[in-house]
Write a protein that holds these residues in place. Sequence first.
Motif, PDB file in Angstrom:
ATOM      1  N   MET A  43     -25.948  -2.241 -48.091  1.00 42.08           N
ATOM      2  CA  MET A  43     -24.893  -3.259 -48.144  1.00 42.08           C
ATOM      3  C   MET A  43     -25.487  -4.659 -48.161  1.00 42.08           C
ATOM      4  SD  MET A  43     -23.630  -2.925 -44.190  1.00 42.08           S
ATOM      5  CE  MET A  43     -23.721  -1.154 -44.299  1.00 42.08           C
ATOM      6  N   SER A  44     -24.681  -5.576 -48.672  1.00 43.20           N
ATOM      7  CA  SER A  44     -25.036  -6.986 -48.664  1.00 43.20           C
ATOM      8  C   SER A  44     -24.180  -7.680 -47.607  1.00 43.20           C
ATOM      9  CB  SER A  44     -24.789  -7.599 -50.044  1.00 43.20           C
ATOM     10  OG  SER A  44     -24.979  -9.002 -50.011  1.00 43.20           O
ATOM     11  N   ILE A  45     -24.832  -8.421 -46.720  1.00 43.70           N
ATOM     12  CA  ILE A  45     -24.134  -9.156 -45.662  1.00 43.70           C
ATOM     13  C   ILE A  45     -24.219 -10.651 -46.002  1.00 43.70           C
ATOM     14  CG2 ILE A  45     -24.084  -9.719 -43.197  1.00 43.70           C
ATOM     15  CD1 ILE A  45     -25.397  -6.998 -42.683  1.00 43.70           C
ATOM     16  N   PHE A  46     -23.057 -11.224 -46.289  1.00 39.86           N
ATOM     17  CA  PHE A  46     -22.999 -12.642 -46.658  1.00 39.86           C
ATOM     18  C   PHE A  46     -22.325 -13.421 -45.528  1.00 39.86           C
ATOM     19  CE2 PHE A  46     -20.439 -16.137 -48.441  1.00 39.86           C
ATOM     20  CZ  PHE A  46     -21.461 -16.936 -48.945  1.00 39.86           C
ATOM     21  N   VAL A  47     -23.047 -14.420 -45.026  1.00 38.26           N
ATOM     22  CA  VAL A  47     -22.508 -15.291 -43.969  1.00 38.26           C
ATOM     23  C   VAL A  47     -22.276 -16.658 -44.593  1.00 38.26           C
ATOM     24  CG1 VAL A  47     -22.829 -16.219 -41.649  1.00 38.26           C
ATOM     25  CG2 VAL A  47     -23.872 -14.014 -42.272  1.00 38.26           C
ATOM     26  N   TRP A  48     -21.011 -17.042 -44.685  1.00 32.04           N
ATOM     27  CA  TRP A  48     -20.628 -18.274 -45.381  1.00 32.04           C
ATOM     28  C   TRP A  48     -21.318 -19.490 -44.771  1.00 32.04           C
ATOM     29  CZ3 TRP A  48     -16.288 -22.023 -44.447  1.00 32.04           C
ATOM     30  CH2 TRP A  48     -16.044 -22.814 -45.589  1.00 32.04           C
ATOM     31  N   ARG A  49     -21.925 -20.284 -45.642  1.00 34.57           N
ATOM     32  CA  ARG A  49     -22.632 -21.509 -45.283  1.00 34.57           C
ATOM     33  C   ARG A  49     -23.855 -21.257 -44.396  1.00 34.57           C
ATOM     34  NH1 ARG A  49     -17.871 -26.036 -44.037  1.00 34.57           N
ATOM     35  NH2 ARG A  49     -17.097 -26.171 -46.198  1.00 34.57           N
ATOM     36  N   ASN A  50     -24.319 -20.022 -44.366  1.00 30.68           N
ATOM     37  CA  ASN A  50     -25.507 -19.686 -43.580  1.00 30.68           C
ATOM     38  C   ASN A  50     -26.357 -18.688 -44.367  1.00 30.68           C
ATOM     39  OD1 ASN A  50     -25.197 -20.813 -40.541  1.00 30.68           O
ATOM     40  ND2 ASN A  50     -23.185 -20.221 -41.330  1.00 30.68           N
ATOM     41  N   SER A  51     -26.916 -19.161 -45.458  1.00 32.20           N
ATOM     42  CA  SER A  51     -27.674 -18.285 -46.340  1.00 32.20           C
ATOM     43  C   SER A  51     -28.915 -17.713 -45.661  1.00 32.20           C
ATOM     44  CB  SER A  51     -28.078 -19.041 -47.604  1.00 32.20           C
ATOM     45  OG  SER A  51     -28.862 -20.185 -47.269  1.00 32.20           O
TER      46      SER A  51
END
Length: 206
Positions: free
Chosen positions: A50-58
Amino acid sequence: MRHTFLLFPLIVLVLAACSSREPLPSAPLNQPFTTDPDRYQYLIGPGDSMSIFVWRNSEVSTTVTVRPDGRITAPLVEDVMAANKTPTQLARDLEKALGAYIKDPIVTVTMTGFVGPFAEQIRVVGEAAKPQSLSYRQHMTLLDAMIAVGGLTDYANGNGAILTRIVEGQQREYTVRLTDLIKDGDITANAELLPGDVIIIPESFF
């Protein structure tokens, strides 16, 4: 010849026992559980990626694979249980864990590889060309499963196959006509599968 005479009574007893067993119902063609898209949600399993994307925290966004113990490790968080959760549920759990380091984190989990929980996998055993466990997909059918395992062996009793399923906590068995489906193209022998189904294909004795 002597051994043949000794085995004959045993064969008769086996056939008599099989014939005395109450006939099993045919597998249902359609399943309300899967035809309603709101009732089935994919659950994460070991081996999923899976890809975990944290908005504004690349710097803490990442790609991970679920370990055999069902957990994942991501930047700033360790040993988060992922198995048997939906991607949305896991995203909320990660937001709580990251909240100790990031103010109001917004997390999105996107699946990139699918295996699913062991309990939801479709298992095909016996006289299949390639017996194996298959990841369940919504609206998956017997035909889909048989294509995945390469069909039947030359010794298979396809029309004697049994589908085992857990229904409301109880194990139930159904007959399936795999020979009619695969070799004769009888689409009426197709049936929709449910998570956790087991297809048992016996060997033909004749």
